[in-house]
Design a protein around this motif. Structure first.
Motif, PDB file in Angstrom:
ATOM      1  N   ALA A  90      75.082  -0.058  37.197  1.00 26.02           N
ATOM      2  CA  ALA A  90      74.050   0.961  36.981  1.00 26.02           C
ATOM      3  C   ALA A  90      74.408   1.920  35.856  1.00 26.02           C
ATOM      4  O   ALA A  90      73.522   2.409  35.162  1.00 26.02           O
ATOM      5  CB  ALA A  90      73.818   1.744  38.278  1.00 26.02           C
ATOM      6  N   HIS A  91      75.689   2.200  35.669  1.00 26.59           N
ATOM      7  CA  HIS A  91      76.074   3.224  34.701  1.00 26.59           C
ATOM      8  C   HIS A  91      76.778   2.641  33.469  1.00 26.59           C
ATOM      9  O   HIS A  91      76.277   2.724  32.352  1.00 26.59           O
ATOM     10  CB  HIS A  91      76.984   4.258  35.371  1.00 26.59           C
ATOM     11  N   VAL A  92      77.918   2.005  33.688  1.00 28.08           N
ATOM     12  CA  VAL A  92      78.715   1.542  32.552  1.00 28.08           C
ATOM     13  C   VAL A  92      78.000   0.441  31.801  1.00 28.08           C
ATOM     14  O   VAL A  92      77.795   0.513  30.590  1.00 28.08           O
ATOM     15  CB  VAL A  92      80.098   1.070  33.040  1.00 28.08           C
ATOM     16  N   LEU A  93      77.586  -0.626  32.534  1.00 33.61           N
ATOM     17  CA  LEU A  93      77.000  -1.784  31.862  1.00 33.61           C
ATOM     18  C   LEU A  93      75.689  -1.425  31.186  1.00 33.61           C
ATOM     19  O   LEU A  93      75.443  -1.800  30.037  1.00 33.61           O
ATOM     20  CB  LEU A  93      76.795  -2.898  32.883  1.00 33.61           C
ATOM     21  N   ASP A  94      74.808  -0.700  31.894  1.00 35.89           N
ATOM     22  CA  ASP A  94      73.541  -0.299  31.284  1.00 35.89           C
ATOM     23  C   ASP A  94      73.762   0.512  30.027  1.00 35.89           C
ATOM     24  O   ASP A  94      73.110   0.310  28.997  1.00 35.89           O
ATOM     25  CB  ASP A  94      72.717   0.513  32.294  1.00 35.89           C
ATOM     26  N   ALA A  95      74.691   1.464  30.096  1.00 38.58           N
ATOM     27  CA  ALA A  95      74.933   2.340  28.941  1.00 38.58           C
ATOM     28  C   ALA A  95      75.471   1.550  27.752  1.00 38.58           C
ATOM     29  O   ALA A  95      75.038   1.736  26.612  1.00 38.58           O
ATOM     30  CB  ALA A  95      75.908   3.455  29.328  1.00 38.58           C
ATOM     31  N   ILE A  96      76.426   0.644  27.999  1.00 36.59           N
ATOM     32  CA  ILE A  96      77.037  -0.131  26.916  1.00 36.59           C
ATOM     33  C   ILE A  96      76.005  -1.038  26.257  1.00 36.59           C
ATOM     34  O   ILE A  96      75.866  -1.068  25.017  1.00 36.59           O
ATOM     35  CB  ILE A  96      78.225  -0.947  27.451  1.00 36.59           C
ATOM     36  N   LEU A  97      75.260  -1.815  27.066  1.00 39.67           N
ATOM     37  CA  LEU A  97      74.307  -2.754  26.480  1.00 39.67           C
ATOM     38  C   LEU A  97      73.148  -2.035  25.809  1.00 39.67           C
ATOM     39  O   LEU A  97      72.645  -2.489  24.783  1.00 39.67           O
ATOM     40  CB  LEU A  97      73.804  -3.715  27.549  1.00 39.67           C
ATOM     41  N   HIS A  98      72.701  -0.917  26.371  1.00 43.13           N
ATOM     42  CA  HIS A  98      71.664  -0.143  25.685  1.00 43.13           C
ATOM     43  C   HIS A  98      72.178   0.322  24.328  1.00 43.13           C
ATOM     44  O   HIS A  98      71.464   0.260  23.320  1.00 43.13           O
ATOM     45  CB  HIS A  98      71.261   1.055  26.543  1.00 43.13           C
ATOM     46  N   TYR A  99      73.413   0.802  24.298  1.00 47.19           N
ATOM     47  CA  TYR A  99      74.009   1.282  23.047  1.00 47.19           C
ATOM     48  C   TYR A  99      74.088   0.158  22.015  1.00 47.19           C
ATOM     49  O   TYR A  99      73.851   0.360  20.827  1.00 47.19           O
ATOM     50  CB  TYR A  99      75.397   1.847  23.353  1.00 47.19           C
ATOM     51  N   LYS A 100      74.386  -1.088  22.471  1.00 43.45           N
ATOM     52  CA  LYS A 100      74.580  -2.186  21.536  1.00 43.45           C
ATOM     53  C   LYS A 100      73.275  -2.878  21.136  1.00 43.45           C
ATOM     54  O   LYS A 100      73.179  -3.428  20.038  1.00 43.45           O
ATOM     55  CB  LYS A 100      75.539  -3.211  22.143  1.00 43.45           C
ATOM     56  N   LEU A 101      72.259  -2.880  22.029  1.00 48.82           N
ATOM     57  CA  LEU A 101      71.086  -3.724  21.813  1.00 48.82           C
ATOM     58  C   LEU A 101      69.808  -2.970  21.485  1.00 48.82           C
ATOM     59  O   LEU A 101      68.820  -3.589  21.089  1.00 48.82           O
ATOM     60  CB  LEU A 101      70.835  -4.591  23.055  1.00 48.82           C
TER      61      LEU A 101
END
Length: 774
Positions: A90-101
């Motif tokens: 919910a937090h780490v993965l969403d934030a990372i992929l949003h930042y990259k994609l």
């Protein structure tokens, strides 16, 4: 039916050494470039290194990399098998992929397994609007596939559980119970469990089914060793260690071969030849093949709605000959068209033609061997030079490693997706002691034990700006770190990684704040001493003259009164005498009270800044201190409460210090208790006691007053802090008391509950028997 030695693959195998010398790279014909290179996102649910995910990716690459296709694909791994916790997703993965994609455009998205499909569907509006999505490895029972979502198609994956169970029973007709090893930590695992349960209904009349879900490897090993003949094991999901990390294939193979005494079957092709007897297996590479072919059809113009999800044809059942032989299982009952691995080769099965070809190839191989001998000698010389170079490199690397590990500050190498690549030992002293034990952990979780990215992360800022960045970060356990980030650029100026340098400045910050506070207190003390001196003189004059004015008024009042009675009212000081005769006494009283208040404030200031020269070597009785303090403020106590109690423990040992100074502390504590009472019906209890375990004397003042707010409790002994300023409080009483207690090597503690009351505990070291107080 047993399968004979394959003819054509053998010929190709034998010709390989001969072809090796004569194979030359051909010139690839140039392909015309399209107007625009196609951009594709491949999103895997699990991590690289997992056989299923690697097989799917290999199948996709074999199709996508074929000419004349010019497709640039970007690959991401959600890693949900090793990180199943919702906080990570919910937090780490969403934030990372949003930042990259969030700023990327893709012509098509391919996903493998349910977690990746769910991520794409949940973020479709924000990241993948109007983008075709092709999935694979997703069971037909997946809820999302029943919604008829637009721009969505793919390859279904449904293991043949009925065929697997049927084949296990045919090979083991005396089976009484199936032991199903599975995992419910991820969506795919739960769906596989439901599918197997549905298939098991057909066989539940003759056999029992027991499900071992989410067992750590150690407990699973213990249970497997206890199995008896009549049991059959079905592996249907992830096997993890005690920390929830998936076992590697060699680790699973060792577990199955050494701990499992009964036949073991699985639909997972990766386990075939690694402990599993086999059966109808699911081919990961086939899933990747079909999904990539479907994606190319869409990129070439076919409409997604015309391409419904497809169920691939079943692969021939595959079995491990060695495991069949180990459990003495009959080969005769294997299904027609099956495939055997690890089967010993028999020379008599070769035809004359194959034998001739083999002899020819062996002769060619001998020729090749002679030709390669000279190259081998040259290679050995080159290898000797290379070993010498490697030795020099290792020595230099060790020296460099010693330098890095010797640095007490934390050095960490961060990748673009905010994962820790490497850290020195100094980082472990600042952060998580488990640092480095989980390769590829996100920096926010490993370094700061947080579930989301830091708002002022210098690494993110360095990736964005390309410049050195720094920030101050406070960890969850209160450490203050000065963190600097330095971007590492390649030859083209693109940022590859970021080096973070962290220094623990907790103690430095504390000392700086303490020095600043002491400096302010010293300046405040000098100012207070000067103010006290300047105020005391005129205030003393006011007190002295007020007595003179009061005496003068008292002497003049009879004369003025007689004049008033004979002549009537007359003006005096701008007012009529009839008013003045009542106003002047009140004015004089207010002047005296105000001056006395000024004197008390000045005395408190002088006590606060005084360098105490009082003799602290007297033997003092704490009971006598308490009784004297109560006598001194007897009137305020009577005005404050009807329920006052003094309880003195007898006998008490003495303590070394100043009677007057501790008496001053006791008076202050009791007066504070009186002022805290909202009415006379609430009470105050003062008691003395002796704590033998710590050899401490204690004076306890407990009131039933309004209590102290939680936010104010840590500050009540700070200079000039008061909640009673509108009632004349200066905020110096408890500050002076705390300093006096510290001079006596004691402690002053407060416990308070708003609306219930406050307890103040003065604790002093007792004088032991025979101990000198000089």
């Amino acid at each position: 039916m047993p399968i004979g030695f394959p003819r054509h693959p053998l010929i190709l195998l034998l010709l390989l050494p001969a072809l090796f010398l004569f194979a030359f790279p051909g010139e690839v014909a140039a392909q015309p470039e399209t107007d625009r290179r196609k951009e594709m996102l491949i999103l895997h649910s699990y991590h690289p290194g997992l056989p299923w995910t690697d097989g799917v990716m290999a199948g996709m690459q074999e199709i996508l990399d074929q000419p004349p296709e010019t497709i640039h694909y970007h690959v991401e791994y959600l890693d949900t098998m090793r990180h199943p916790d919702p906080e990570y997703f919910a937090h780490v993965l969403d934030a990372i992929l949003h930042y990259k994609l969030e700023k990327r455009f893709f012509d098509l998205v391919m996903v493998s397994d349910n977690e990746a499909l769910n991520f794409v569907l949940e973020h479709r509006q924000a990241l993948f609007s109007d983008t075709p999505v092709v999935f694979c490895g997703v069971p037909e029972s997946t809820e999302e596939l029943n919604r008829s979502l637009p721009m969505l198609t793919g390859i279904l994956e449904q293991p043949d559980y009925r065929g697997l169970l049927r084949q296990a029973l045919e090979l083991n007709p005396r089976t009484r119970e199936f032991i199903v090893i599975g995992s419910t930590r991820d969506i795919s695992g739960r769906l596989d469990r439901e599918a197997l349960q549905e298939a098991a209904k057909e066989f539940s009349v003759r056999t029992y089914f027991t499900y071992w879900d989410d067992l750590p490897a150690a407990e699973l090993e213990t249970r497997l060793r206890q199995l008896q003949p009549g049991h059959v094991v079905i592996v249907n999901g992830l096997i993890a260690d005690g920390q929830g990390q998936p076992l590697l294939l060699p680790e699973q193979e060792k577990l199955f071969r050494e701990a499992c005494p009964v036949p073991l079957f699985s639909h997972q092709e990766a386990l075939l030849g690694r402990g599993s007897i086999g059966g109808p297996v699911v081919n990961a590479r086939q899933q990747g093949h079909l999904a990539a072919e479907l994606a190319l059809r869409i990129l070439h113009g076919e409409v997604v709605s015309d391409l419904p999800p497809q169920m691939p044809s079943l692969s021939p059942p595959a079995f491990d000959y060695q495991r069949l032989n180990a459990f003495r299982l009959p080969l005769e009952v294997l299904p027609e068209g099956h495939r055997l691995i690890n089967q010993p080769l028999s020379f008599y099965r070769l035809t004359h033609q194959q034998a001739g070809i083999l002899i020819a190839v062996l002769g060619g191989s001998l020729t090749v061997t002679l030709l390669l001998t000279s190259n081998t000698l040259k290679r050995k010389k080159a290898e000797a030079r290379l070993r010498e170079s490697e030795q020099n490199y290792k020595q230099l690397s060790q020296q460099f490693q010693i330098i890095l590990e010797g640095i007490p500050d934390g050095l960490t190498l961060i990748s673009k997706d905010m994962k820790v690549i490497w850290s020195n030992q100094g980082t472990g002293s600042y952060f998580n002691r488990m640092l480095g034990s989980v390769p590829g952990e996100y920096c926010c979780k490993m370094l700061y034990n947080r579930a989301e990215l830091c708002k002022n992360c210098p690494a993110i800022q360095a990736f964005a700006s390309g410049r050195n960045e720094e920030a101050t970060i406070t960890t969850l356990d209160g450490q203050i770190l000065e963190v600097k980030a330095f971007p590492i650029l390649d030859g083209t100026g693109e940022i590859l990684n970021v080096i973070m340098h962290a220094t623990d400045i907790t103690e430095k910050t504390r000392l700086r704040e303490e020095a600043l506070r002491n400096s302010r207190l010293a300046s405040l003390g000098e100012l207070a001493a000067g103010v006290a001196h300047e105020i005391n003189n005129p205030n003393g004059l006011i007190l002295f003259n007020s007595d003179l004015v009061r005496s003068s008024w008292q002497a003049a009042e009879p004369i003025l009164q007689a004049h008033y009675q004979t002549q009537g009212d007359f003006p005096l000081g701008g007012l009529n005498y009839s008013e003045m005769q009542t106003e002047i006494p009140q004015l004089l009283n207010e002047m005296v009270e105000g001056a006395q208040r000024i004197r008390r404030i000045v005395d408190d200031l002088k006590d606060f800044v005084r360098q105490d020269g009082t003799d602290l070597k007297a033997r003092v009785d704490l009971n006598e201190v308490a009784r004297t303090a109560v006598r001194l403020i007897k009137n305020p106590i009577k005005k404050a409460t009807d329920h006052f109690e003094l309880v003195c423990a007898e006998p008490l040992p003495y303590f070394i210090g100043s009677f007057q100074r501790i008496e001053q502390v006791a008076v202050n504590l009791i007066m504070n208790a009186c002022q805290a009472l909202p009415g006379r019906e609430q009470g105050i209890r003062v008691e003395t006691r002796f704590d033998e375990s710590g050899n401490r004397l204690q004076l306890v003042v407990r009131d039933q007053g309004v209590g102290i707010a939680i936010r104010d409790l840590p500050h009540i002994s700070e200079p000039f802090f008061t909640t009673k300023r509108e009632h004349g409080g200066t905020g110096l009483g408890l500050s002076v008391a705390a300093r006096i207690v510290a001079e006596h090597r004691g402690t002053l503690e407060f416990q308070s509950t708003p609306g219930v009351g406050t307890t103040a505990i003065l604790s002093l070291p007792a004088l032991s028997e025979g101990e000198s107080h000089d």
